[in-house]
Design a protein around this motif. Structure first.
Motif, PDB file in Angstrom:
ATOM      1  N   GLY A   1       0.786  -1.021  -0.069  1.00 38.53           N
ATOM      2  CA  GLY A   1      -0.017   0.134   0.016  1.00 38.53           C
ATOM      3  C   GLY A   1       0.772   1.260  -0.165  1.00 38.53           C
ATOM      4  O   GLY A   1       0.611   2.267  -0.552  1.00 38.53           O
ATOM      5  N   GLU A   2       1.843   1.199   0.893  1.00 36.14           N
ATOM      6  CA  GLU A   2       2.806   2.497   0.847  1.00 36.14           C
ATOM      7  C   GLU A   2       3.495   2.902  -0.413  1.00 36.14           C
ATOM      8  O   GLU A   2       3.659   3.980  -1.004  1.00 36.14           O
ATOM      9  N   THR A   3       3.959   1.430  -1.007  1.00 43.13           N
ATOM     10  CA  THR A   3       4.659   1.677  -2.274  1.00 43.13           C
ATOM     11  C   THR A   3       3.805   2.107  -3.382  1.00 43.13           C
ATOM     12  O   THR A   3       4.248   2.933  -4.180  1.00 43.13           O
ATOM     13  N   ALA A   4       2.480   1.564  -3.468  1.00 45.86           N
ATOM     14  CA  ALA A   4       1.546   1.994  -4.464  1.00 45.86           C
ATOM     15  C   ALA A   4       1.309   3.488  -4.407  1.00 45.86           C
ATOM     16  O   ALA A   4       1.329   4.188  -5.321  1.00 45.86           O
ATOM     17  N   GLU A   5       1.163   4.004  -3.002  1.00 46.75           N
ATOM     18  CA  GLU A   5       1.006   5.538  -3.124  1.00 46.75           C
ATOM     19  C   GLU A   5       2.358   6.133  -3.584  1.00 46.75           C
ATOM     20  O   GLU A   5       1.942   7.292  -4.114  1.00 46.75           O
ATOM     21  N   ARG A   6       3.281   5.614  -3.219  1.00 43.97           N
ATOM     22  CA  ARG A   6       4.557   6.537  -3.712  1.00 43.97           C
ATOM     23  C   ARG A   6       4.752   6.379  -5.253  1.00 43.97           C
ATOM     24  O   ARG A   6       4.968   7.475  -5.858  1.00 43.97           O
ATOM     25  N   MET A   7       4.081   5.275  -5.846  1.00 46.11           N
ATOM     26  CA  MET A   7       4.385   5.268  -7.286  1.00 46.11           C
ATOM     27  C   MET A   7       3.354   6.026  -7.961  1.00 46.11           C
ATOM     28  O   MET A   7       3.693   6.882  -8.871  1.00 46.11           O
ATOM     29  N   ASP A   8       2.160   6.167  -7.302  1.00 47.18           N
ATOM     30  CA  ASP A   8       1.007   7.260  -7.680  1.00 47.18           C
ATOM     31  C   ASP A   8       1.623   8.542  -7.626  1.00 47.18           C
ATOM     32  O   ASP A   8       1.425   9.397  -8.378  1.00 47.18           O
ATOM     33  N   GLU A   9       2.591   9.125  -6.638  1.00 50.54           N
ATOM     34  CA  GLU A   9       2.906  10.312  -6.463  1.00 50.54           C
ATOM     35  C   GLU A   9       4.041  10.587  -7.790  1.00 50.54           C
ATOM     36  O   GLU A   9       4.279  11.345  -8.165  1.00 50.54           O
ATOM     37  N   LEU A  10       5.136   9.534  -7.865  1.00 54.58           N
ATOM     38  CA  LEU A  10       5.870   9.563  -8.764  1.00 54.58           C
ATOM     39  C   LEU A  10       5.431   9.776 -10.262  1.00 54.58           C
ATOM     40  O   LEU A  10       5.742  10.591 -11.008  1.00 54.58           O
TER      41      LEU A  10
ATOM     42  N   ALA B   1       2.565  10.619 -11.179  1.00 55.09           N
ATOM     43  CA  ALA B   1       1.902  11.940 -11.397  1.00 55.09           C
ATOM     44  C   ALA B   1       2.533  13.172 -12.061  1.00 55.09           C
ATOM     45  O   ALA B   1       1.981  13.989 -12.585  1.00 55.09           O
ATOM     46  N   ARG B   2       3.934  12.905 -11.603  1.00 54.12           N
ATOM     47  CA  ARG B   2       4.771  14.151 -12.016  1.00 54.12           C
ATOM     48  C   ARG B   2       5.479  13.823 -13.573  1.00 54.12           C
ATOM     49  O   ARG B   2       6.220  14.756 -13.932  1.00 54.12           O
ATOM     50  N   MET B   3       5.102  12.664 -13.938  1.00 54.91           N
ATOM     51  CA  MET B   3       5.853  12.430 -15.329  1.00 54.91           C
ATOM     52  C   MET B   3       5.164  13.196 -16.468  1.00 54.91           C
ATOM     53  O   MET B   3       3.956  13.228 -16.385  1.00 54.91           O
ATOM     54  N   PRO B   4       5.904  13.960 -17.478  1.00 55.42           N
ATOM     55  CA  PRO B   4       5.386  14.353 -18.511  1.00 55.42           C
ATOM     56  C   PRO B   4       4.799  13.431 -19.331  1.00 55.42           C
ATOM     57  O   PRO B   4       5.319  12.366 -19.485  1.00 55.42           O
TER      58      PRO B   4
ATOM     59  N   PHE C   1      -1.215   7.458 -21.179  1.00 51.30           N
ATOM     60  CA  PHE C   1      -0.052   8.363 -21.303  1.00 51.30           C
ATOM     61  C   PHE C   1      -0.425   8.877 -22.576  1.00 51.30           C
ATOM     62  O   PHE C   1      -0.919   8.297 -23.818  1.00 51.30           O
ATOM     63  N   ARG C   2       0.350  10.062 -22.921  1.00 50.79           N
ATOM     64  CA  ARG C   2       0.222  10.836 -24.123  1.00 50.79           C
ATOM     65  C   ARG C   2       0.996   9.975 -25.319  1.00 50.79           C
ATOM     66  O   ARG C   2       0.554   9.994 -26.377  1.00 50.79           O
ATOM     67  N   ASP C   3       2.128   9.377 -25.038  1.00 52.86           N
ATOM     68  CA  ASP C   3       2.814   8.739 -26.088  1.00 52.86           C
ATOM     69  C   ASP C   3       3.763   7.443 -25.534  1.00 52.86           C
ATOM     70  O   ASP C   3       3.715   7.532 -24.161  1.00 52.86           O
ATOM     71  N   ILE C   4       4.239   6.839 -26.483  1.00 53.13           N
ATOM     72  CA  ILE C   4       5.102   5.647 -26.196  1.00 53.13           C
ATOM     73  C   ILE C   4       6.427   6.100 -25.405  1.00 53.13           C
ATOM     74  O   ILE C   4       6.885   5.674 -24.383  1.00 53.13           O
TER      75      ILE C   4
ATOM     76  N   TRP D   1       8.653   6.420 -17.854  1.00 54.28           N
ATOM     77  CA  TRP D   1       8.199   5.838 -16.569  1.00 54.28           C
ATOM     78  C   TRP D   1       8.862   4.418 -16.353  1.00 54.28           C
ATOM     79  O   TRP D   1       9.127   4.201 -15.191  1.00 54.28           O
ATOM     80  N   ARG D   2       8.965   3.457 -17.330  1.00 51.94           N
ATOM     81  CA  ARG D   2       9.598   2.393 -17.138  1.00 51.94           C
ATOM     82  C   ARG D   2      11.124   2.635 -16.555  1.00 51.94           C
ATOM     83  O   ARG D   2      11.417   1.431 -15.892  1.00 51.94           O
ATOM     84  N   SER D   3      11.898   3.466 -16.729  1.00 51.20           N
ATOM     85  CA  SER D   3      13.193   3.873 -16.638  1.00 51.20           C
ATOM     86  C   SER D   3      13.150   4.281 -15.268  1.00 51.20           C
ATOM     87  O   SER D   3      14.397   4.441 -14.671  1.00 51.20           O
ATOM     88  N   VAL D   4      12.242   4.824 -14.501  1.00 50.85           N
ATOM     89  CA  VAL D   4      12.400   5.361 -13.184  1.00 50.85           C
ATOM     90  C   VAL D   4      12.957   4.579 -12.113  1.00 50.85           C
ATOM     91  O   VAL D   4      12.407   3.227 -12.015  1.00 50.85           O
ATOM     92  N   GLY D   5      14.080   4.638 -11.430  1.00 51.56           N
ATOM     93  CA  GLY D   5      14.595   3.875 -10.447  1.00 51.56           C
ATOM     94  C   GLY D   5      13.892   3.160  -9.436  1.00 51.56           C
ATOM     95  O   GLY D   5      13.680   2.050  -9.281  1.00 51.56           O
ATOM     96  N   GLU D   6      12.836   4.090  -8.927  1.00 55.90           N
ATOM     97  CA  GLU D   6      11.916   3.712  -7.725  1.00 55.90           C
ATOM     98  C   GLU D   6      10.923   2.717  -8.354  1.00 55.90           C
ATOM     99  O   GLU D   6      10.588   1.739  -7.798  1.00 55.90           O
TER     100      GLU D   6
END
Length: 123
Positions: free
Chosen positions: A42-51, A53-56, A77-80, A86-91
């Motif tokens: 649950g905590e990790t899911a919330e963190r992923m939602d936060e992260l 949401a900031r992605m262009p 997502f707007r585009d591939i 998003w796939r490349s974000v370390g967290e």
């Protein structure tokens, strides 16, 4: 068009689907069956939602779980390129690894380009 991280009212109240976005856009459909217990999910899911949401290029997501335990999350997502970013974000990668080790019995990911989309609202 406004970016939304979850469908309005998803935490309770007036639940609505996200709108049809300007075409084309992409969806990532994640279907899963969880293991027993939370184990920090649950905590990790919330963190992923936060992260995310900031992605262009991130437009929002919707999630549901059946009484039998099948979870479905559709992310928009707007585009591939936004999906690849998003796939490349370390967290996010670390959460995926932990998901395979602890949180999921099984999952499937589908990525698709949306070329047609429309909506309906009564009233």
């Amino acid at each position: 068009m406004s970016d939304q991280s979850v469908a309005p009212g998803a935490a309770g109240g007036d639940v609505q689907p996200l709108p049809a976005f300007e075409l084309p856009y992409y969806v990532v459909v994640f279907t899963s069956v969880r293991t027993e217990g939370d184990h920090g999910y649950g905590e990790t899911a919330e963190r992923m939602d936060e992260l995310v949401a900031r992605m262009p290029g991130y437009l929002g997501h919707e999630s549901a779980r059946t009484p039998g335990g099948l979870g479905i999350t559709v992310s928009y997502f707007r585009d591939i390129d936004a999906i690849e970013e998003w796939r490349s974000v370390g967290e996010h990668r670390a959460a995926q690894k932990q998901g395979r080790a602890e949180w999921y019995e099984r999952y499937t990911v589908h990525v698709a380009k949306v070329e047609r989309s429309h909506g309906f609202a009564r009233g």
